[in-house]
Design a protein around this motif. Sequence first.
Motif, mmCIF file in Angstrom:
data_model
loop_
_atom_site.group_PDB
_atom_site.id
_atom_site.type_symbol
_atom_site.label_atom_id
_atom_site.label_comp_id
_atom_site.label_asym_id
_atom_site.label_seq_id
_atom_site.Cartn_x
_atom_site.Cartn_y
_atom_site.Cartn_z
ATOM 1 N N GLY A 152 0.860 -1.157 0.002
ATOM 2 C CA GLY A 152 -0.011 0.053 0.020
ATOM 3 C C GLY A 152 0.715 1.206 -0.017
ATOM 4 O O GLY A 152 0.520 2.302 -0.711
ATOM 5 N N ALA A 153 1.905 0.964 0.923
ATOM 6 C CA ALA A 153 2.807 2.181 0.848
ATOM 7 C C ALA A 153 3.610 2.702 -0.316
ATOM 8 O O ALA A 153 3.672 3.704 -0.807
ATOM 9 N N VAL A 154 3.966 1.498 -0.952
ATOM 10 C CA VAL A 154 4.809 1.712 -2.050
ATOM 11 C C VAL A 154 3.769 2.070 -3.391
ATOM 12 O O VAL A 154 4.186 2.994 -4.070
ATOM 13 N N ALA A 155 2.718 1.695 -3.406
ATOM 14 C CA ALA A 155 1.565 1.968 -4.586
ATOM 15 C C ALA A 155 1.311 3.339 -4.314
ATOM 16 O O ALA A 155 1.330 4.244 -5.203
ATOM 17 N N ASN A 156 0.909 3.884 -3.092
ATOM 18 C CA ASN A 156 0.588 5.192 -2.958
ATOM 19 C C ASN A 156 1.796 6.113 -3.212
ATOM 20 O O ASN A 156 1.751 7.116 -3.897
ATOM 21 N N GLY A 157 3.155 5.819 -2.629
ATOM 22 C CA GLY A 157 4.295 6.425 -3.096
ATOM 23 C C GLY A 157 4.648 6.736 -4.306
ATOM 24 O O GLY A 157 5.171 7.674 -4.672
ATOM 25 N N PHE A 158 4.485 5.686 -5.229
ATOM 26 C CA PHE A 158 4.942 5.794 -6.426
ATOM 27 C C PHE A 158 3.851 6.112 -7.489
ATOM 28 O O PHE A 158 4.263 6.398 -8.896
ATOM 29 N N LEU A 159 2.518 6.108 -6.957
ATOM 30 C CA LEU A 159 1.474 6.451 -7.919
ATOM 31 C C LEU A 159 1.897 7.785 -8.882
ATOM 32 O O LEU A 159 2.002 9.039 -8.273
ATOM 33 N N GLY A 160 1.800 7.778 -10.210
ATOM 34 C CA GLY A 160 2.177 8.826 -10.951
ATOM 35 C C GLY A 160 3.610 9.450 -11.104
ATOM 36 O O GLY A 160 3.872 10.537 -11.703
ATOM 37 N N VAL A 161 4.330 8.509 -10.476
ATOM 38 C CA VAL A 161 5.777 9.171 -10.575
ATOM 39 C C VAL A 161 6.377 8.319 -12.123
ATOM 40 O O VAL A 161 6.349 7.491 -12.495
ATOM 41 N N GLU A 162 6.589 9.795 -12.864
ATOM 42 C CA GLU A 162 7.031 9.093 -14.313
ATOM 43 C C GLU A 162 8.393 8.483 -14.333
ATOM 44 O O GLU A 162 9.334 8.612 -13.546
ATOM 45 N N GLY A 163 8.354 7.516 -15.376
ATOM 46 C CA GLY A 163 9.670 6.755 -15.595
ATOM 47 C C GLY A 163 9.652 5.623 -14.690
ATOM 48 O O GLY A 163 10.768 4.772 -14.703
ATOM 49 N N VAL A 164 8.781 5.304 -13.849
ATOM 50 C CA VAL A 164 8.947 4.181 -12.946
ATOM 51 C C VAL A 164 7.651 3.367 -12.942
ATOM 52 O O VAL A 164 6.508 3.998 -12.586
ATOM 53 N N ASN A 165 7.539 2.148 -12.981
ATOM 54 C CA ASN A 165 6.498 1.294 -12.926
ATOM 55 C C ASN A 165 6.461 0.216 -11.691
ATOM 56 O O ASN A 165 7.753 -0.001 -11.388
ATOM 57 N N VAL A 166 5.578 0.114 -11.126
ATOM 58 C CA VAL A 166 5.426 -0.458 -9.949
ATOM 59 C C VAL A 166 4.612 -1.837 -10.078
ATOM 60 O O VAL A 166 3.623 -1.904 -10.663
ATOM 61 N N ILE A 167 5.157 -2.967 -9.739
ATOM 62 C CA ILE A 167 4.319 -4.458 -9.737
ATOM 63 C C ILE A 167 4.460 -4.980 -8.506
ATOM 64 O O ILE A 167 5.224 -4.948 -7.531
ATOM 65 N N ILE A 168 3.223 -5.183 -7.835
ATOM 66 C CA ILE A 168 3.165 -5.254 -6.614
ATOM 67 C C ILE A 168 2.414 -7.154 -6.600
ATOM 68 O O ILE A 168 1.326 -7.121 -7.122
ATOM 69 N N LEU A 169 3.222 -7.745 -5.759
ATOM 70 C CA LEU A 169 2.426 -9.231 -5.648
ATOM 71 C C LEU A 169 2.001 -9.354 -4.176
ATOM 72 O O LEU A 169 2.787 -8.977 -3.261
ATOM 73 N N TYR A 170 0.780 -9.558 -3.954
ATOM 74 C CA TYR A 170 0.114 -9.921 -2.784
ATOM 75 C C TYR A 170 -0.539 -11.325 -2.463
ATOM 76 O O TYR A 170 -1.139 -11.675 -3.768
ATOM 77 N N PRO A 171 -0.586 -11.811 -1.470
ATOM 78 C CA PRO A 171 -1.054 -13.138 -1.314
ATOM 79 C C PRO A 171 -2.750 -13.080 -1.259
ATOM 80 O O PRO A 171 -3.336 -12.291 -0.366
ATOM 81 N N LYS A 172 -3.688 -13.777 -2.215
ATOM 82 C CA LYS A 172 -4.700 -13.807 -2.158
ATOM 83 C C LYS A 172 -5.591 -14.193 -1.013
ATOM 84 O O LYS A 172 -5.221 -15.007 -0.398
ATOM 85 N N GLY A 173 -6.414 -13.305 -0.433
ATOM 86 C CA GLY A 173 -7.306 -13.507 0.685
ATOM 87 C C GLY A 173 -6.625 -13.261 1.836
ATOM 88 O O GLY A 173 -7.057 -13.599 3.194
#
Length: 444
Positions: free
Chosen positions: A147-168
């Motif tokens: 959550g913190a990484v998604a929010n922190g990197f949202l809209g930062v140009e030149g950087v894509n973020v891929i988050i893996l989380y365990p279902k459920g």
Amino acid sequence: MHYYSLGKQSPNVDFKTAAITGQAPDKGLYFPTTIPQFTPEQIERFKTLDKATLAFEVMKPYVGGTIDDTSLQQICAETINFEFPLVPITENIATLELFHGPTLAFKDVGARFMSRCLGYFAKQESAAILQSKPNTVLVATSGDTGGAVANGFLGVEGVNVIILYPKGKVSPIQELQLTTCGQNITALEVDGTFDDCQAIVKDAFMDAELNAAYKLTSANSINVARWLPQQLYYFFAWQQWVAKYGDQTPMHIVVPSGNFGNICAGMMAKASGLPLGHFVAACNVNNVVTRYLQTGNYEIHKAVATVSNAMDVGNPSNFIRIMEIIQNNFESLQKGLSSYSYDDAATASAIHRVYKTTHYILDPHGAIAFLAAEQFIKEQEGARSLILETAHPVKFPEVVEEAIGQTIEIPDSVKYLLGKEKVAIPIGASFAGFKDWMLSKAGS
Ligand SMILES: *Cc1c(COP(=O)(O)O)cnc(C)c1O
């Protein structure tokens, strides 16, 4: 200022390279070649500096000229753009609330600082046409980090973020924080456990084809750009502590610890001259370090699931940095650091008792810190201590609501999430499936 690898088999690098690559080629963690030393005059001045200026002065030596002053000032101001209030709970125990950031957990500061640094470096490279592949941040999360990484990197140009989380296996609010960002953030819902997610990320960093297609980096606390800004909590805490209790009252600090990045950052702050007291690592039953301090044997194990799940770590990755700070001397370690460990039943009963007696609502991580603070104070008669409250209790509603016997109000800052639609790509628990997905994306 440069960084060397604790693996000792890689060349020294500057802050930029350490932040972009995360880990050294020899798989060691990076550590600063010198710990900056603040003079007593500087420390005196720090008492009254505004947070943004203080953050800039603390971080500047670590960044070592790789970011110009104006940009670094802006990065620091954006990073700490919320409150870190010191709140007394009992006569001798106060808390520093680190959960007023956008995802309600203390990881916001590190994620925001790191994302803006990577954004700055990406812009520099695209201006110089050095950028051949997109910067891709891969993170495995048990909840808070993603959550913190998604929010922190949202809209930062030149950087894509891929988050893996365990279902459920993440809480409803955590899942919404991970899956509703869109733009440069992609969430992968893994049909497996957190360990599976972490194993996929580890394999990805070792995989030649993925590394040819992407410029991969990690966003966990091994990355210096995420680890080092956590020192700021201790400066902000100390400012308020001195204002409240005077500078003759030692500030002993209890830190809920999992990977030991946060507490290690605090020990760096102390090593650079901030007059802090004793450190106490509060752990759940994943207590490798607690046992090490008692027995001198460092025995890692497989993580055990608990209600304070952000501390479910069987092999804390940053502990090696603590050993570096104290020059690998076990006696110095024991002099500066204690550790206590508590199980889930003790955690729930502490949340209940503290609520009944003080009306303060602790989250499961803070509750463990509170128990450790009580224990420490008992052993050091007359001491006062500060606990770091690392997450808002609403992130752990099942445990906390059960313990206090009522529902917790959702803060306005996250209410907007409730109406949003989850977007996640389901994948299996194997590396092969993840790799196929990544390679199919790389061309598009
Ligand atoms: C990550 C986290 C911790 C543990 O911090 P480390 O730096 O890994 O020791 C403690 N509490 C919460 C709520 C967290 O999210």
